[in-house]
Design an enzyme around this catalytic site. Structure first.
Site, PDB file in Angstrom:
ATOM      1  N   ASP A 186      -4.397   5.074   2.029  1.00 25.98           N
ATOM      2  CA  ASP A 186      -5.474   4.447   1.253  1.00 25.98           C
ATOM      3  C   ASP A 186      -6.394   3.749   2.254  1.00 25.98           C
ATOM      4  O   ASP A 186      -6.045   3.573   3.427  1.00 25.98           O
ATOM      5  CB  ASP A 186      -4.895   3.422   0.262  1.00 25.98           C
ATOM      6  CG  ASP A 186      -5.993   2.725  -0.552  1.00 25.98           C
ATOM      7  OD1 ASP A 186      -6.942   3.397  -0.988  1.00 25.98           O
ATOM      8  OD2 ASP A 186      -5.922   1.490  -0.715  1.00 25.98           O
ATOM      9  N   SER A 187      -7.561   3.329   1.772  1.00 23.09           N
ATOM     10  CA  SER A 187      -8.458   2.554   2.614  1.00 23.09           C
ATOM     11  C   SER A 187      -7.843   1.201   2.970  1.00 23.09           C
ATOM     12  O   SER A 187      -8.418   0.462   3.765  1.00 23.09           O
ATOM     13  CB  SER A 187      -9.772   2.308   1.866  1.00 23.09           C
ATOM     14  OG  SER A 187      -9.507   1.556   0.703  1.00 23.09           O
TER      15      SER A 187
ATOM     16  N   CYS B  30      -6.102   6.935  -3.044  1.00 23.39           N
ATOM     17  CA  CYS B  30      -7.410   6.293  -3.064  1.00 23.39           C
ATOM     18  C   CYS B  30      -8.350   7.183  -3.871  1.00 23.39           C
ATOM     19  O   CYS B  30      -8.539   8.359  -3.528  1.00 23.39           O
ATOM     20  CB  CYS B  30      -7.899   6.160  -1.622  1.00 23.39           C
ATOM     21  SG  CYS B  30      -9.579   5.536  -1.448  1.00 23.39           S
TER      22      CYS B  30
ATOM     23  N   GLU C 292      -8.552  -7.107  -0.061  1.00 27.72           N
ATOM     24  CA  GLU C 292      -8.147  -6.865   1.328  1.00 27.72           C
ATOM     25  C   GLU C 292      -8.030  -8.168   2.122  1.00 27.72           C
ATOM     26  O   GLU C 292      -7.332  -8.231   3.126  1.00 27.72           O
ATOM     27  CB  GLU C 292      -9.153  -5.932   2.021  1.00 27.72           C
ATOM     28  CG  GLU C 292      -9.016  -4.479   1.621  1.00 27.72           C
ATOM     29  CD  GLU C 292      -7.711  -3.848   2.091  1.00 27.72           C
ATOM     30  OE1 GLU C 292      -7.351  -4.011   3.264  1.00 27.72           O
ATOM     31  OE2 GLU C 292      -7.045  -3.199   1.267  1.00 27.72           O
TER      32      GLU C 292
ATOM     33  N   CYS D  53      -9.632   2.543  -9.351  1.00 28.24           N
ATOM     34  CA  CYS D  53      -9.475   2.259  -7.916  1.00 28.24           C
ATOM     35  C   CYS D  53      -8.050   1.758  -7.749  1.00 28.24           C
ATOM     36  O   CYS D  53      -7.593   0.906  -8.524  1.00 28.24           O
ATOM     37  CB  CYS D  53     -10.483   1.194  -7.494  1.00 28.24           C
ATOM     38  SG  CYS D  53     -10.223   0.549  -5.831  1.00 28.24           S
TER      39      CYS D  53
ATOM     40  N   HIS E 131      -6.763  -0.216  -5.792  1.00 27.46           N
ATOM     41  CA  HIS E 131      -6.633  -1.654  -5.518  1.00 27.46           C
ATOM     42  C   HIS E 131      -6.552  -2.476  -6.817  1.00 27.46           C
ATOM     43  O   HIS E 131      -5.989  -3.576  -6.820  1.00 27.46           O
ATOM     44  CB  HIS E 131      -7.849  -2.174  -4.733  1.00 27.46           C
ATOM     45  CG  HIS E 131      -7.810  -1.889  -3.265  1.00 27.46           C
ATOM     46  ND1 HIS E 131      -7.988  -0.638  -2.742  1.00 27.46           N
ATOM     47  CD2 HIS E 131      -7.628  -2.721  -2.195  1.00 27.46           C
ATOM     48  CE1 HIS E 131      -7.925  -0.705  -1.413  1.00 27.46           C
ATOM     49  NE2 HIS E 131      -7.706  -1.956  -1.066  1.00 27.46           N
TER      50      HIS E 131
HETATM   51  N1  DGL Z   1      -8.272   2.057  -3.191  1.00 25.26           N
HETATM   52  C1  DGL Z   1      -9.545   2.695  -3.045  1.00 25.26           C
HETATM   53  C2  DGL Z   1      -9.866   3.527  -4.294  1.00 25.26           C
HETATM   54  O1  DGL Z   1      -8.958   3.834  -5.046  1.00 25.26           O
HETATM   55  C3  DGL Z   1     -10.525   1.620  -2.690  1.00 25.26           C
HETATM   56  C4  DGL Z   1     -11.794   2.134  -2.204  1.00 25.26           C
HETATM   57  C5  DGL Z   1     -12.468   1.256  -1.219  1.00 25.26           C
HETATM   58  O2  DGL Z   1     -11.941   1.077  -0.125  1.00 25.26           O
HETATM   59  O3  DGL Z   1     -13.603   0.858  -1.534  1.00 25.26           O
HETATM   60  O4  DGL Z   1     -10.979   3.916  -4.525  1.00 25.26           O
END
Ligand code: DGL
Length: 267
Positions: A17-18, A80, A158, A188, A190
Site C-alpha cells: 500500500d502507499s 490500495c 500516515e 481507500c 486507510h
Molecule cells: N490506501 C490508499 C488507497 O486505498 C491510499 C491512497 C493514498 O495514498 O492517497 O487508495
C-alpha cells in the site's frame, strides 16, 4: 518481465500500500488465511498516492511489486484502491504472478441501497481513474452515486493523527447524510481506521462498506486455483516501511497480530 522461479505454497503473500492503510486488508487476509506467510510493504515515504499522477502511481506500484517479488512472494495483493485503479492492468501485463486488487465496493452498496443513493469516499486518484469511472457507470442509471474526495485524510492517518481527521470527515460526510444516502463506501484502504470517528458523525442507519473481506475471499480463491494455498500452520509476517517505524508498530498493535518482524528499509 521479472522471473518468478521457486514459488510454492509456503512462499509469502506480498501485500503493498502507499502506507499503513493496507494493514486493514492484511488483517482480513490473516483472519481468513491464518496459515499464510506474508510480507507487507508500506511505501509511506511516497504517500499519498491519491494526489499523484497516473504515471507516478504506476511507477511506485512497479517498484513495490519488484521489491516483493525479490523477496520470493507467490502473489501480490495491491492493498490500495488508488494503485489498483491506476496500475493493476500494467502490473498484470508485466509479471507472471497472480495479482489481487482492491476497488471501492460500489456494487454491493448499489445492490443493497434502499434510498438508491450511495456515497463514495475515496482519493482523487481513485475517483478520476478509468476503472472507477467505468465501474460506477454501470450503476448510475438506477442509483445516485455521490463521490467525495477524502482530501487530506491519508496524510493525517500516515502521521498517526487520526483524531484530527474529524473536522474534515464532518465536512465530507455531512453533505452525504443530507442527500439521504443509506450506504457510504470507504474507497481507500486507510479509511477503515477512521470508522470509530466516522460513526460519531453519521446516523446509525447509514451503513459503511469496504472491500477488505471481499479482497481476502478473492485472495483465497486465487490461491486455490493456483494450488498455492498453504496448509501447515507455522507462519511468519514481515513488515517493511520506508517511513516511520514506531508508527507502523503502533498500527500493528491495533490489528491482532502474532509472529511479526518489522523493518525500516529505504525502498
Ligand atoms: N490506501 C490508499 C488507497 O486505498 C491510499 C491512497 C493514498 O495514498 O492517497 O487508495
Amino acid at each position: 518481465m521479472t522471473k518468478t522461479n521457486h514459488i510454492s505454497a509456503s512462499s509469502p503473500i506480498g501485500i503493498f500500500d502507499s502506507g499503513l492503510g493496507g494493514l486493514s486488508i492484511w488483517k482480513e487476509i490473516n483472519q481468513l488465511l491464518p496459515n499464510e506467510n506474508t510480507i507487507y510493504l508500506a511505501d509511506s515515504k511516497n504517500a499519498p498516492y491519491g494526489e499523484k499522477s497516473k504515471q507516478e502511481i504506476i511507477d511506485f506500484s512497479i517498484k513495490n511489486t519488484e521489491y516483493l517479488l525479490s523477496k520470493g512472494c507467490k502473489m501480490i495483493v495491491v492493498a490500495c484502491n488508488t494503485a489498483t485503479t491506476n496500475a493493476i492492468k500494467v502490473l498484470r501485463a508485466n509479471y507472471n504472478v497472480p495479482f489481487i486488487g482492491i476497488e471501492p465496493a460500489i456494487k454491493p452498496a448499489a445492490l443493497q441501497s434502499k434510498t438508491n443513493k450511495i456515497g463514495v469516499l475515496a482519493t482523487k486518484g481513485t475517483l478520476s481513474s478509468e476503472l472507477f469511472i467505468s465501474t460506477s457507470e454501470q450503476y448510475r442509471d438506477s442509483k445516485d452515486i455521490i463521490e467525495v474526495e477524502g482530501k487530506g485524510l491519508v496524510v493525517l492517518i500516515e502521521a498517526g493523527k487520526l483524531e484530527q481527521t474529524k473536522p474534515l470527515l464532518e465536512q465530507y460526510l455531512k453533505p452525504l447524510v443530507n442527500e439521504g444516502v443509506d450506504y457510504i463506501v470507504l474507497g481507500c484502504s486507510h479509511y477503515p481506521f477512521l470508522i470509530p470517528i466516522i460513526k460519531t458523525i453519521i446516523p446509525a442507519n447509514i451503513k459503511l462498506i469496504d472491500s477488505g473481506e471481499a479482497v481476502a475471499k478473492q485472495t483465497k480463491n486465487v490461491l486455490e486455483q493456483h494450488q498455492l494455498l498453504k496448509t501447515n500452520n507455522t507462519n511468519s509476517h514481515v513488515f517493511y516501511t520506508n517511513g516511520n517505524l514506531s508508527l507502523l508498530q503502533n498500527f500493528l498493535k491495533q490489528i491482532d497480530i502474532k509472529n511479526e518482524t518489522v523493518f525500516f528499509e529505504e525502498f
